[in-house]
Design an enzyme around this catalytic site. Sequence first.
Site, PDB file in Angstrom:
ATOM      1  N   SER A 139       0.849  -1.199   0.000  1.00 42.36           N
ATOM      2  CA  SER A 139       0.000   0.000   0.000  1.00 42.36           C
ATOM      3  C   SER A 139       0.878   1.239   0.000  1.00 42.36           C
ATOM      4  O   SER A 139       1.981   1.229   0.578  1.00 42.36           O
ATOM      5  CB  SER A 139      -0.886   0.032   1.252  1.00 42.36           C
ATOM      6  N   TYR A 187      -1.785  -0.375  10.209  1.00 43.02           N
ATOM      7  CA  TYR A 187      -1.892  -0.871   8.831  1.00 43.02           C
ATOM      8  C   TYR A 187      -0.677  -0.433   8.014  1.00 43.02           C
ATOM      9  O   TYR A 187      -0.067  -1.234   7.288  1.00 43.02           O
ATOM     10  CB  TYR A 187      -3.183  -0.324   8.217  1.00 43.02           C
TER      11      TYR A 187
END
Length: 248
Positions: A143, A157
């Site tokens: 990501s 995350y």
Amino acid sequence: MTKAVLITGGSRGIGRATARLLGARGWSVGVNYARNLAAAQDTAAEVERAGGRALTIAGDVASEADVLAMFDALQQKFGRLDALVNNAGIVAPSSQLADMDLARLKRMFDVNVLGAYLCAREAARRMSTDRGGAGGVIVNVSSAASRLGSPNEYVDYAGSKGAVDTMTLGLARELGPRGVRVNAVRPGLIDTEIHASGGKPERAAQLGGTTPLGRPGTAGEVAETIVWLLSDAASYVTGALLDVSGGR
Ligand code: NAP
């Protein structure tokens, strides 16, 4: 014989879009899912309509026993393993680190880090030429959060995806001489259901306009990049962290 790929988290979002594209290129696709059998079955039907073969495979990537069974099921059905799309991942509701409890942190790192490592390990064991494999390709789905840090939203995350980036760099060097290319894609704001699972279903639509390209991305746009990395067109690409983030 057509090539076979395991896509973790293949039932929805980026995984589903990747499955569909690979089906159209004639791949045999293992569609892993955690809970949503109906979505996995829909994806499998799309793969078959597109011209590929499909197998739905239940399993939690954070469970070693499940991961072993997932790879076994794929190889039993299709007789080979050529690629892993290490895509399954979760977010949790936006929060500062100071407010995150242990259960949330454990689950985030169990799924996004341990799960990604376990799946990559199994792919390495089964595809490396020095272990009897025929070589292959791994694409890790990281990501843009890994370089943005996601303050006040998901630093947990973001850190989990930092681990995926680092694993990609090391594993590419480890497996290059063993016939396996390893790369990562780093999506930005992509319009999928993951944002709803983090409590903000409109997040991609709301923030997409702030990117240089002025909109959120689609799962299909990320899938195109993954499919390219899996293909022989990317035969000299390994150890790359490829942003698919509209310039964000
Ligand atoms: P999504 O739409 O929420 O889909 C998640 C997929 O992962 C589903 O197929 C889900 O299965 C599966 N999954 C979740 N936990 C799992 C587990 N423990 N074991 C096996 N499968 C599991 O997510 P997405 O947006 O497509 O995201 C895919 C990947 O892209 C993730 O790694 C995510 O971090 C990354 N990413 C997404 C964005 C974005 O903006 N969308 C941005 C950057 C990175 P079920 O259907 O059974 O629930």
